[in-house]
Design an enzyme around this catalytic site. Structure first.
Site, PDB file in Angstrom:
ATOM      1  N   SER A  51       0.811  -1.219   0.000  1.00 35.06           N
ATOM      2  CA  SER A  51       0.000   0.000   0.000  1.00 35.06           C
ATOM      3  C   SER A  51       0.842   1.266   0.000  1.00 35.06           C
ATOM      4  O   SER A  51       0.645   2.164  -0.829  1.00 35.06           O
ATOM      5  CB  SER A  51      -0.936  -0.001   1.213  1.00 35.06           C
ATOM      6  OG  SER A  51      -0.209   0.094   2.430  1.00 35.06           O
ATOM      7  N   ASP A  52       1.781   1.381   0.954  1.00 34.73           N
ATOM      8  CA  ASP A  52       2.526   2.642   1.040  1.00 34.73           C
ATOM      9  C   ASP A  52       3.553   2.779  -0.072  1.00 34.73           C
ATOM     10  O   ASP A  52       3.867   3.906  -0.485  1.00 34.73           O
ATOM     11  CB  ASP A  52       3.165   2.818   2.418  1.00 34.73           C
ATOM     12  CG  ASP A  52       4.093   1.702   2.814  1.00 34.73           C
ATOM     13  OD1 ASP A  52       4.066   0.629   2.177  1.00 34.73           O
ATOM     14  OD2 ASP A  52       4.855   1.878   3.782  1.00 34.73           O
ATOM     15  N   CYS A  53       4.076   1.663  -0.588  1.00 36.45           N
ATOM     16  CA  CYS A  53       4.963   1.753  -1.748  1.00 36.45           C
ATOM     17  C   CYS A  53       4.197   2.295  -2.952  1.00 36.45           C
ATOM     18  O   CYS A  53       4.702   3.134  -3.711  1.00 36.45           O
ATOM     19  CB  CYS A  53       5.552   0.386  -2.078  1.00 36.45           C
ATOM     20  SG  CYS A  53       6.542  -0.326  -0.747  1.00 36.45           S
ATOM     21  N   THR A  54       2.966   1.821  -3.116  1.00 41.82           N
ATOM     22  CA  THR A  54       2.114   2.329  -4.184  1.00 41.82           C
ATOM     23  C   THR A  54       1.809   3.805  -3.960  1.00 41.82           C
ATOM     24  O   THR A  54       1.892   4.627  -4.887  1.00 41.82           O
ATOM     25  CB  THR A  54       0.810   1.520  -4.236  1.00 41.82           C
ATOM     26  OG1 THR A  54       1.133   0.150  -4.480  1.00 41.82           O
ATOM     27  CG2 THR A  54      -0.117   2.029  -5.315  1.00 41.82           C
ATOM     28  N   GLU A  80       3.459   6.122  -2.209  1.00 42.12           N
ATOM     29  CA  GLU A  80       4.610   7.015  -2.377  1.00 42.12           C
ATOM     30  C   GLU A  80       5.005   7.116  -3.847  1.00 42.12           C
ATOM     31  O   GLU A  80       5.435   8.182  -4.315  1.00 42.12           O
ATOM     32  CB  GLU A  80       5.784   6.541  -1.530  1.00 42.12           C
ATOM     33  CG  GLU A  80       5.549   6.614  -0.031  1.00 42.12           C
ATOM     34  CD  GLU A  80       5.314   8.031   0.482  1.00 42.12           C
ATOM     35  OE1 GLU A  80       5.616   8.998  -0.252  1.00 42.12           O
ATOM     36  OE2 GLU A  80       4.820   8.168   1.617  1.00 42.12           O
TER      37      GLU A  80
END
Length: 645
Positions: A382-385, A387
């Site tokens: 989720s957070d890789c997507t 960012e």
């Protein structure tokens, strides 16, 4: 101050551009510990395909450099020695041909013998690895029954409800335990039995040691209920009908093959990928996919002058997203070529196709997501997507229109992010939460915490809220779905803040990292700087600024759940604090000016900063050192300050 900060920013950006790869991405090593490297060595030896001479030499060199001051090996770069890690490294080095009287092993052997309980009290995962090698009795291993994976998925304790890393590690362990797979080490096995234990191996009652854990390795002691369950599972295991066991093993093997195939033989992580290779070997030493699995392990390899080791993860997309934001300032296109190359890498690493029959494997849809790495293993986060989306949207005007991420693909990214939101408004990592908090009582690892279920995380939530807010601003059609998710995420962030203003993080150290994401997420969602929650967060940061103007937090606070000041200010944590304060207090605040002065004074001649202390964490106790954090977070803080001053 503004002129000094601008000059330091330019040097930092030049240094950051110099770290860009020919592919256009940035990636710094994510340093953990020698555990994975030792397991790779063990797996190669067990399957009869030992590493080559050059790799052997590189691994031995790395193990020498990674040892603590006592000459043993810990769970992370700054931890004291761990029986678990030291035992695995000891065995791996012996398999590589290092003699027992070599100083590299003589000291660790003496240290192991001196630990409470010795090797017999190694944590559960260590007992499992030693049993695979015939160095520990299977009766002393906590049962991991393959039948558990063959239960109906509606069962409240089914592995499908577990955190994905945990369920895939235990999937391979269940297969290997169900087969009682045991390698024959020949004479070396007999020698290791004598070296590892202080009493004759034949006299050891391993069943009696099943629940023994040396205190230095223990983080979460299994409760009485789990210990009783382990005993009951042992009885059930011995009574299991052969036909049922064969069907359960076949079911696990099918799941393993899917994971190997769809992750392109890299696995979700090298931890489960190594175990998958051993499971394939246990089923058929001549399995043609075993060679592909061993080759896939090499994607986790890291090699330089310090030796050969295997990283816990690759961080291409993660590092590239932050590097782009550190390089970009509106109206300043001097770094445009580097930004365009990095943006092109991110654009091309988005996942755009689904896994086949992902629902049968208890996976979630992956289209639209970005992985922590280059995307090859197809486990997006989720957070890789989030960012990646934020970086691409902030810099898209620098790319020709035809090279930008399309509206349709940004819509896929929004769908991916929204699918990771939990009922409490927060966001998980790979998946939304599937099981209750009570599942943590099933944690049998003994070394790690909060590893049984997905949760809602401050960092993931803040990143996802920020990305959704930027996507909504770009595409009004998303408002109907994005706005409720953003509002729920903001409520979760507010609820996560402690009374004193601190925000606990899960993936970085610790309250400083939480404050950085907290401020960024709320501000991106439109929360005003003088909002009480942001004011409390800023006050907490100001109260914890060190006398020299920097910030520094010790990793032990992640274990204890409280703030522990580091003995020295840290470049990365100072940058996190400054980025948060710039969002809330502004560039003219004295705390900001003192922090900027500290960064300027500590900048090295080449434009970077000293590596500093460990800066990341997972599973509560496993600290990480993201080697590229000191290159882009301070550069980003300086750029934000210089643009606003």
């Amino acid at each position: 101050m503004a002129a000094d900060a601008a000059a330091a920013r330019d040097r930092a950006r030049a240094h950051l551009v110099s770290r860009q790869s020919p592919r256009g991405d940035w990636e710094g090593e994510m340093v953990w510990c020698p555990m994975i490297t030792a397991q790779v060595v063990i797996a190669h030896h067990v399957v009869g395909r030992p590493v080559d001479a050059a790799t052997r030499e590189g691994i031995v060199r790395y193990c020498r450099s990674a040892a603590t001051a006592e000459g043993v090996w810990g769970l992370h770069p700054e931890s004291p020695g761990y029986v678990f890690v030291t035992t695995l490294v000891y065995v791996a080095l012996r398999l590589l041909g290092v003699a027992p009287d070599d100083p590299l092993l003589a000291g660790p052997r003496k240290w192991l013998h001196a630990q409470p309980g010795g090797v017999a009290a190694v944590p559960a995962w260590g007992k499992f690895w030693l049993a695979l090698l015939g160095l520990y009795g299977w009766r002393g291993v906590t049962p991991v029954l393959p039948e558990l994976y063959a239960l109906p998925a509606r069962a409240p304790f089914h592995p499908a409800r577990w955190y994905c890393h945990t369920r895939y590690i235990y999937l391979a362990m269940a297969y290997l335990y169900g087969r009682r797979a045991t390698a024959d080490l020949g004479p070396l096995g007999a020698a290791l039995r004598d070296e590892l234990y202080t009493v004759p191996y034949a006299t050891l009652d391993f069943r009696a040691h099943r629940h023994d854990v040396t205190p230095g390795d223990l983080h979460v002691r299994p409760g009485r209920g789990l210990r009783v369950a382990a005993t009951a599972l042992g009885v059930l295991d011995r009574a299991m009908p052969g036909g049922l066991r064969r069907r359960a093993l076949a079911h696990c093997l099918d799941r393993l093959r899917f994971e190997q195939r769809e992750s392109r033989h890299q696995g979700l992580s090298p931890v489960n990928a190594v175990l998958n290779c051993l499971a394939l070997w246990a089923n058929d030493p001549d399995d043609p996919t075993l060679a592909r699995g061993l080759a896939g392990l090499e994607r986790w390899r890291w090699e330089d002058a310090g030796g050969v080791r295997y990283a816990g993860a690759r961080s291409n997309a993660w590092d590239t997203s932050f590097a782009l934001r550190a390089l970009f300032t509106p109206g300043d296109d001097r770094r445009a070529p580097a930004i365009r190359r990095g943006a092109a890498f991110l654009r091309d690493s988005q996942l755009t196709h689904e896994l086949p029959r992902w629902w049968d494997e208890h996976r979630e849809p992956i289209a639209g997501g970005w992985c922590f790495s280059d995307g090859a293993h197809r486990w997006p986060v989720s957070d890789c997507t989030a960012e990646a989306v934020s970086a691409l949207l902030e810099t898209e005007h620098l790319l020709p229109r035809a090279e930008r991420v399309s509206k349709a693909r940004l819509g896929q990214a929004a769908n991916f992010i929204l699918a990771r939101q939990n009922r409490d408004g927060g966001f998980g990592t790979y998946e939304p939460r599937r099981g209750g908090r009570w599942l943590e009582r099933l944690n049998a690892s003994e070394m790690f915490g909060d590893c049984m279920t997905e949760r809602s995380y401050v960092e993931c939530t803040a990143s996802c809220v920020g990305a959704l807010a930027r996507l909504r601003a770009r595409d009004a059609a998303l408002a109907a779905r994005a706005t409720p998710a953003i509002e729920a995420g903001v409520r979760f962030l507010r609820a996560s803040q402690r009374e004193d203003g601190a925000i606990p993080a899960a993936w970085g150290i610790h309250f400083t990292y939480g404050a950085f994401h907290f401020a960024a997420g709320l501000r991106a969602a439109g929360v005003v700087p003088d909002d009480p929650a942001l004011a409390r967060a800023a006050a907490w940061l100001i109260d914890h600024q060190r006398a020299d103007g920097g910030w520094g937090e010790h990793w032990s606070g992640c274990v204890s759940g409280r703030y522990v000041e580091h003995g020295e200010s840290q470049p990365v944590q100072t940058a996190w604090a400054l980025l948060a304060l710039l969002d809330v207090a502004g560039p003219g605040h004295p705390a900001v000016e003192r922090g900027i002065a500290w960064l300027c004074a500590r900048q090295q001649a080449g434009g970077g900063w000293p590596a500093g202390a460990v800066n990341g964490v997972f599973f509560g106790t496993a600290m990480l050192d993201y080697r590229l954090y000191p290159a882009y977070f301070p550069a980003w803080a300086l750029a934000r300050y210089a643009a606003a001053a």
